[in-house]
Every structure is written in structure tokens, then in C-alpha cells.
Write a protein that holds these residues in place. Structure first.
Motif, PDB file in Angstrom:
ATOM      1  N   ILE A 252     -19.412  36.536  -9.530  1.00  0.00           N
ATOM      2  CA  ILE A 252     -20.704  36.257  -8.898  1.00  0.00           C
ATOM      3  C   ILE A 252     -20.697  36.814  -7.480  1.00  0.00           C
ATOM      4  CG2 ILE A 252     -22.337  34.452  -8.223  1.00  0.00           C
ATOM      5  CD1 ILE A 252     -21.157  32.677 -10.425  1.00  0.00           C
ATOM      6  N   LYS A 253     -21.736  37.563  -7.163  1.00  0.00           N
ATOM      7  CA  LYS A 253     -21.736  38.311  -5.892  1.00  0.00           C
ATOM      8  C   LYS A 253     -22.391  37.507  -4.775  1.00  0.00           C
ATOM      9  CE  LYS A 253     -21.502  42.879  -7.976  1.00  0.00           C
ATOM     10  NZ  LYS A 253     -20.817  42.194  -9.133  1.00  0.00           N
ATOM     11  N   ASP A 254     -21.604  36.744  -4.115  1.00  0.00           N
ATOM     12  CA  ASP A 254     -22.056  36.068  -2.897  1.00  0.00           C
ATOM     13  C   ASP A 254     -20.798  35.713  -2.107  1.00  0.00           C
ATOM     14  OD1 ASP A 254     -20.989  33.859  -4.239  1.00  0.00           O
ATOM     15  OD2 ASP A 254     -22.934  32.916  -4.615  1.00  0.00           O
ATOM     16  N   ASN A 255     -20.901  34.829  -1.153  1.00  0.00           N
ATOM     17  CA  ASN A 255     -19.755  34.566  -0.273  1.00  0.00           C
ATOM     18  C   ASN A 255     -18.988  33.303  -0.642  1.00  0.00           C
ATOM     19  OD1 ASN A 255     -20.471  36.838   1.370  1.00  0.00           O
ATOM     20  ND2 ASN A 255     -22.142  35.572   2.215  1.00  0.00           N
ATOM     21  N   TYR A 256     -19.161  32.848  -1.889  1.00  0.00           N
ATOM     22  CA  TYR A 256     -18.539  31.590  -2.290  1.00  0.00           C
ATOM     23  C   TYR A 256     -17.013  31.640  -2.159  1.00  0.00           C
ATOM     24  CZ  TYR A 256     -17.428  27.472  -5.110  1.00  0.00           C
ATOM     25  OH  TYR A 256     -16.943  26.261  -5.539  1.00  0.00           O
ATOM     26  N   GLU A 257     -16.434  32.759  -2.556  1.00  0.00           N
ATOM     27  CA  GLU A 257     -14.968  32.834  -2.519  1.00  0.00           C
ATOM     28  C   GLU A 257     -14.444  32.671  -1.097  1.00  0.00           C
ATOM     29  OE1 GLU A 257     -13.047  35.574  -5.179  1.00  0.00           O
ATOM     30  OE2 GLU A 257     -11.594  36.140  -3.627  1.00  0.00           O
ATOM     31  N   ASP A 258     -15.113  33.286  -0.154  1.00  0.00           N
ATOM     32  CA  ASP A 258     -14.724  33.118   1.255  1.00  0.00           C
ATOM     33  C   ASP A 258     -14.823  31.631   1.647  1.00  0.00           C
ATOM     34  OD1 ASP A 258     -14.183  33.543   3.985  1.00  0.00           O
ATOM     35  OD2 ASP A 258     -16.299  33.888   4.421  1.00  0.00           O
ATOM     36  N   LEU A 259     -15.926  31.017   1.268  1.00  0.00           N
ATOM     37  CA  LEU A 259     -16.116  29.600   1.595  1.00  0.00           C
ATOM     38  C   LEU A 259     -14.996  28.743   1.007  1.00  0.00           C
ATOM     39  CD1 LEU A 259     -17.879  27.206   2.593  1.00  0.00           C
ATOM     40  CD2 LEU A 259     -19.032  27.282   0.368  1.00  0.00           C
ATOM     41  N   LEU A 260     -14.758  28.933  -0.285  1.00  0.00           N
ATOM     42  CA  LEU A 260     -13.815  28.056  -0.963  1.00  0.00           C
ATOM     43  C   LEU A 260     -12.368  28.329  -0.549  1.00  0.00           C
ATOM     44  CD1 LEU A 260     -13.389  25.821  -3.060  1.00  0.00           C
ATOM     45  CD2 LEU A 260     -13.171  27.605  -4.799  1.00  0.00           C
ATOM     46  N   VAL A 261     -11.993  29.588  -0.609  1.00  0.00           N
ATOM     47  CA  VAL A 261     -10.573  29.932  -0.431  1.00  0.00           C
ATOM     48  C   VAL A 261     -10.156  29.894   1.034  1.00  0.00           C
ATOM     49  CG1 VAL A 261      -8.837  31.736  -0.802  1.00  0.00           C
ATOM     50  CG2 VAL A 261     -10.562  31.265  -2.569  1.00  0.00           C
ATOM     51  N   ASN A 262     -11.038  30.362   1.915  1.00  0.00           N
ATOM     52  CA  ASN A 262     -10.638  30.477   3.320  1.00  0.00           C
ATOM     53  C   ASN A 262     -11.029  29.282   4.179  1.00  0.00           C
ATOM     54  OD1 ASN A 262      -9.643  33.040   2.722  1.00  0.00           O
ATOM     55  ND2 ASN A 262     -11.645  33.984   3.090  1.00  0.00           N
ATOM     56  N   ARG A 263     -12.010  28.522   3.735  1.00  0.00           N
ATOM     57  CA  ARG A 263     -12.486  27.447   4.600  1.00  0.00           C
ATOM     58  C   ARG A 263     -12.209  26.067   3.987  1.00  0.00           C
ATOM     59  NH1 ARG A 263     -15.399  30.631   8.240  1.00  0.00           N
ATOM     60  NH2 ARG A 263     -15.464  32.705   7.329  1.00  0.00           N
ATOM     61  N   VAL A 264     -12.713  25.851   2.786  1.00  0.00           N
ATOM     62  CA  VAL A 264     -12.572  24.517   2.185  1.00  0.00           C
ATOM     63  C   VAL A 264     -11.108  24.196   1.894  1.00  0.00           C
ATOM     64  CG1 VAL A 264     -13.115  23.139   0.144  1.00  0.00           C
ATOM     65  CG2 VAL A 264     -14.910  24.496   1.266  1.00  0.00           C
ATOM     66  N   VAL A 265     -10.439  25.116   1.236  1.00  0.00           N
ATOM     67  CA  VAL A 265      -9.040  24.864   0.868  1.00  0.00           C
ATOM     68  C   VAL A 265      -8.172  24.639   2.104  1.00  0.00           C
ATOM     69  CG1 VAL A 265      -7.003  26.089  -0.012  1.00  0.00           C
ATOM     70  CG2 VAL A 265      -9.070  25.900  -1.432  1.00  0.00           C
ATOM     71  N   GLU A 266      -8.497  25.318   3.168  1.00  0.00           N
ATOM     72  CA  GLU A 266      -7.676  25.231   4.376  1.00  0.00           C
ATOM     73  C   GLU A 266      -7.899  23.945   5.180  1.00  0.00           C
ATOM     74  OE1 GLU A 266      -5.311  27.462   5.295  1.00  0.00           O
ATOM     75  OE2 GLU A 266      -5.718  28.410   3.358  1.00  0.00           O
ATOM     76  N   ALA A 267      -9.002  23.280   4.923  1.00  0.00           N
ATOM     77  CA  ALA A 267      -9.348  22.120   5.752  1.00  0.00           C
ATOM     78  C   ALA A 267      -8.568  20.874   5.337  1.00  0.00           C
ATOM     79  CB  ALA A 267     -10.844  21.839   5.644  1.00  0.00           C
TER      80      ALA A 267
END
Lengths: 207, 207, 207, 207
Positions: A44-59
Motif C-alpha cells: 500500500i502506497k502511503d507513509n504507514y510503514e514509516d509511521l509504524l516501523v520508525n515511530r510507533v515501534v520505537e516509542a
């Protein structure tokens, strides 16, 4: 209310990043067998992966803010959860990192709602309880503010902004329990209770 | 917490009477066909009739306090509700007065609870929502305090005593809504909102 | 419905004993510090101890039947649960036997209800889910029948008596799960599924 | 299960049209002030308007099928509800037709779910109860089938396919009540009850 909760968390010394789901999520969960890329990644072409992998998982904790739409979370926030699937299924190259990264977080929820009757939000609270239990997360609190126009919860005499700020401030301090009958525990909840010695839960039935 | 809510209500100028259910309720609802007296009155020998007819029916609002036992209200409080039946059924000489007297009240609930996870009280909140809806009452709020020994909720850092006092103080001021799609209403909830003009519920989806 | 569930359990070869709570429970949970006997036993004078220690603890499964009163279980059934406390607290001579004896049972629930809207029983289902979770029990099912007069659920076109009998029959066969994200499991629930090979949960989003 | 419910409705003589949300809904609810076209219509480019205005509004009943994702409906189904807003708000040229068209329908829900514990679906049932109440709709039933792979609910020994077919067949016959204390009603629910004369709800407390 999200701002108030963030303010509280910052006052407690935490680093907080604010994201708007609408900047990251455009597509809904579809049929993975058709969407999935050759390496098993979500197509799916949007920024979800950035959100999930780089932000949510790291928090270490999440403060989730949603309006109450149709007695539940917004479809966009629901999609945020639905698409966890694509990153935790066997085919995903992110499976281990995301599965591990989602667990053991503290989660606070703030909800703005046009209506003030208690039944309006019961289903949503139940859902967050189950989601966090499934993910080994701790649901530290849910604050509900009544308002319909942007910013209007500030006028709610129940002072949800104060409650949200307090929730943010105590994000890592709030005690969360989920006992079974054989969970060892004291008959006092709070170590520093000022209550008179000798009082005991045995005598609580004078409602 | 009951004391705190009462204090709040008194500060707002209301007359408040405190009763302990254990002084009024000994017997549980049985088989009315066997218990009922010749004139249709309830034959259970305790002070329930005094409580219901002279105190509850006469009040403009109820502040109900219960510990959370087994994820619900205490059996004694449940019996308080169960026995409404004997006074609202066709055979009761009190039917009209009690049926009419139970409706159109404001109801506030305070719950003390050993556990702090949100799911523990969801069933109870749902039940109070349904009971008050059935009785045309307004459920103005539910405050939950964590504690196990008597008085220990005073140590709960979530400050439930303050919340209970505030609930009591605003008992007759709290806005309770239960809309249908065709309920006329403004797109502003609060008349005196300080929010900037032009803001609108349309734009709430940036959770 | 209780009879139907019992009939089902007997057809499956189980020994079933039926008890009526009104034969065993007269007193409600009070203040243990006042009621408790010198040896720590519960001092309430009725047959509860026989019920709990000799019947409930000894059973491998419980089929619990209650009318829906005020959107919850009856006060007598609630008292059945409330008084567990007196037998599982530190002061009770029965603590170990009862605590151990209450866990690891299968529990089925049948509810008769005047009303048929789904929200009427949601709070009660939630409560049974939490109670059984707390006790490490498995809640195998809840059957709800609509009726108001004794035996009237037999006329409910939803056929709750058949459902109750089926629940009784499969009491020890029903699969109960409560997963966390890291619970190992197949992507097939049923070992002997006739569904076509290749189908997969990935493609479920065509509601 | 959706197919089974449709089959039941057809057997009862009803015209049924089946739609897949993924053919109609691509975009999520955004900020109406930015999306909305000059005439107040929704500017999201997909087939939602056809679905809502030509199919949903025209129907006498809805059978809604969804997997349980994260203890709630799918994000796509949630979006189906969220976007009602754009058609019922003051600015929409469809406001009157859609608002009127959504009310007074019968609604049945079928849910497929990997897990079988009752708490998993409580939040969702609550939400559907509230949505239908808000819309003056009648929620006639919710059938839950356990399965993970496509078609696997056929193997669920609880026979959800039979229950779904029955729900479809009785879609317009199921009695739905939501009483208040002053709602006139008989003490018999079912007109043709075979239960013995003289039985009465008064004597129900022998759970």
C-alpha cells in the motif's frame, strides 16, 4: 486534549513526538495476497510503514487521540490497527521487529465526543482494553472530553484538558493491575496510604 | 468517596441524606407469589419499604456508592434494584407512587475498586447506563477510585475523592445527552466556548 | 433453559446435580470482621457453605442460570459470588481448598430475559467474562432466551432451549481461546476444516 | 456467513443484493472543509455515493458482515459509517434523503472471528447497539462464527452458518424491544406461549 496530554508528558520530562494519522495513512487493509510485494512487504502506497516501523515501534508509550465517530474510533485510527496485520504476519520481513516492538508499551487514550452519556464510549473502552491486553500493553487511562467543534472540549466543565494533562504527566507512573485469584498482593493497594491501620477490604459492604 | 460526593452536593446547597443499605436491606427478592401480603405489599421483613418509599422516591437525585465486587455492584445494592419489582408490579399498592417516583432523577455513581484496569468496571458502567435509561433517569457520572482497605482511595494518585466531590457539586448542572440522528442540536456543545470562530466538527479527523 | 442445558450435559454422559440458590443462600455479604466465627469461618447462618464447599468446588463445570434483573444477574446469584470472599480470604480455614477448587472449571451461562435487544445483556456477558478470567475458568458460552413468564422461553422463535441443550452437550468440547499476539497458533482454527486449500485469513476484508 | 444470511432472507421471499465494500470504498473520512465540492457534495473519488444513496438508503434491511479485526469492525466498514457524516450534514444536498433513508431499517450483523471467547466481541455488539439506536434502526441479531481462513466458519461446531441463515430468514419477523419502565406490555412476551397458565415472572428467582 492530545496537546494537553503531550504537555503533561513533556512536563514529566519525556520526549514526545506528535503525528497526525492523516499524514501517514491513506489506504485501508485489503487482500494481502494481492497487495503484498515480492519480498512480503506491504504494497500500500502511503507513509504507514514509516509511521509504524520508525515511530510507533520505537516509542515507549503511545498517547492515542480520536474523536468518537459512530460510537467507536475513527476509521483512520481503526485502519492504523488493522494494518498491523501486514507487518506481524509470517510473510512480512518486519514480523519480528514489529511484533516485539508493539508489546510492553504504555498506552493512554483521549477521546473527544459530542455526547456526554456514559454508554456512548463503553464499546470503545472495551475495545482498547482488549487490544492492549492482546499486545501485552498497559492501558493506563482513557480521558473523555465533550465537545463538537475544534477546541471546544476546553469549555467542558468536567475539565478533560486537565485530566488529559495529568494522564500525560503520570504516563509512566500509573499503576495498572489485572489480577487473577492467585495473584499475590497486599490487602493495601497504596504503599503510603494515610488510612487508619486496621481498616480492611472485608468491611467494604456499606454502599 | 461517597462522603466526598455528599460534601460536594452540600457545598452546592443541596440537602443530602446518607443511608447505609445494610441498615435497610436484609432479604433478597424471592417468589412474590409466596411472600406477598394480602394487600399486595411486599412481605419481606426489613426496612426496605421505608428506604424506597420514604427516602429514594422522595429524592431529586441519588448518589450511589458501591465497591466493585466480582466485576459488578455488591449483591446488596443489586438487591436494592431487584426489589423495585415488588413495588412497581401491578399487585403493589405502591405501584403508581414508586413507578413515578423512580423516574426523572439524576443519578451519580462512585465505585471503589481494588484493580485499576479499565475493563474491570465496563460491565458495571453499562449496567448503570441501562438501568437509568429504563427508569428515565439521567446518569450524570461515574467516578472510580482505586483502593482496597477502607479509606484507601484517598491515596489514589488519580484523586478520585476530588472527582467525587466535583460530581456531587455539579450533580444538577452536568449536561447529559443521548441523541438520535434527528435530535435538533447546534454544532457547538457549549454555549460559551472560547474556541475560535469557524472551527467545526467536520475537521475532527486528525487523531 | 437450565433444564435444557442439564439435559444436554446428561446426554453427553455427564453426572449433573441441579441446585436452587434459594435453598442455600439467605444472607448477603456483610462485614466479615463482625460475622466471622472464632476459627475464621463464615458466620452467616444458611446453607451456603454446603453449596460452595461440597457441590461447587467438587464440580468440573458449572451451568449457571439466571433471569436478567435490572440488566444484571439476580441479587441472589450475585451474593453467591460475593460470598466467595469469605472462603478465599486469609482468615478462612477453607481458603486453600476453595481457591483451588474454584479454578479450572468450565462455565456455561443461560439467561432468561424479557427484552430482546442485544444491549440488555452486554454488561452481564462482560461481567461473566471477567469473573471467569479472574478465576482461571473457561466461559464456554452464554445462551439468552426471551421470555417473561415461567417456561415462556420455549416459545422464543430463536429456539434458546435447543441452544441451551447444545451448550450443555458440548460443555467439555467447546474450544475457548484468549490469545495474545505471541500465542502460537495455526492460521486454521478447525483441524478438520472442509474449506478449500489455499484460503487464508489474509483475504478476509470483503465484509 | 454473509452468504448463509442472504440465503435465509431469499428463502423468506426477500429480494437481496450483495455488495462488497471494497468495490465502493477507497477513501477515508477527511476534513470536509477541504474535500467538499462547491455544491456541498462529498468530493472523495470512489463509489461510496452510489452505495449509500442508491443501495443502502433504498433497502428495508441491512445484513452487515465483517471479520473481527482488533476487537472491532474492519476499518473499511467503520469508514462506511464514518462517511454517513458527509451525507447527513447540513451542507450536503443529500441530507434529507439520506437521513430519512437510514432510519427505520432492520439490521442484522454476522461476524467471523478467530477467537471464541465471549469478551472478544462485546465491544462490537455494544457499538452496533448504539449505532442502530442512534439511527432508529432495529438490531435484530448478531451471529458470531469462529474461523480464521476463508470459509472455515463452516467447521465451527456452534453451527454459525445455520444461525446466520435463520437470522436472514427471520429478518423481518424477529421481535425487538427496548422498554422503559412505563412501556405498556403484557407479562407474557409470546402470544402463543404453550407455557402453563398461571406462571408469572414474579417467580423467576430460582436461578
Amino acid at each position: 486534549m492530545a496537546d494537553a496530554a503531550v504537555r503533561g508528558a513533556r512536563k514529566a520530562g519525556h520526549d514526545v513526538e506528535t503525528v497526525h494519522l492523516s499524514d501517514y495513512i491513506e489506504g485501508m487493509l485489503g487482500d494481502c495476497r494481492q497487495c503484498r510485494l515480492a519480498d512480503g512487504s506491504c504494497g500500500i502506497k502511503d507513509n504507514y510503514e514509516d509511521l509504524l516501523v520508525n515511530r510507533v515501534v520505537e516509542a515507549d508509550a503511545l498517547i492515542i487521540a480520536t474523536p468518537l465517530y459512530w460510537y467507536g474510533m475513527s476509521g483512520r485510527l481503526k485502519t492504523f490497527f488493522d494494518r498491523f496485520f501486514c507487518y506481524t504476519s509470517n510473510s512480512s520481513p518486519h514480523q519480528d521487529a514489529v511484533t516485539k516492538g508493539l508489546t510492553n508499551k504504555r498506552v493512554a487514550v483521549v477521546v473527544s465526543c459530542e455526547e456526554s452519556y456514559r454508554g456512548a464510549t463503553v464499546g470503545l473502552v472495551t475495545q482498547f482494553q482488549e487490544i492492549t491486553r492482546y499486545l501485552h500493553q498497559e492501558l493506563v487511562g482513557v480521558v473523555i472530553g465533550v465537545g463538537n467543534s475544534r477546541g471546544e472540549v476546553a469549555s467542558d466543565p468536567g475539565r478533560p484538558l486537565d485530566a488529559a494533562e495529568d494522564l500525560g504527566r503520570r504516563l509512566f507512573d500509573i499503576r495498572v493491575t489485572d489480577y487473577r485469584i492467585d495473584t499475590p498482593r497486599s490487602n493495601r493497594v497504596w504503599a503510603t496510604s494515610p488510612a487508619a491501620a486496621g481498616a480492611h477490604a472485608d468491611d467494604a459492604d456499606d454502599a
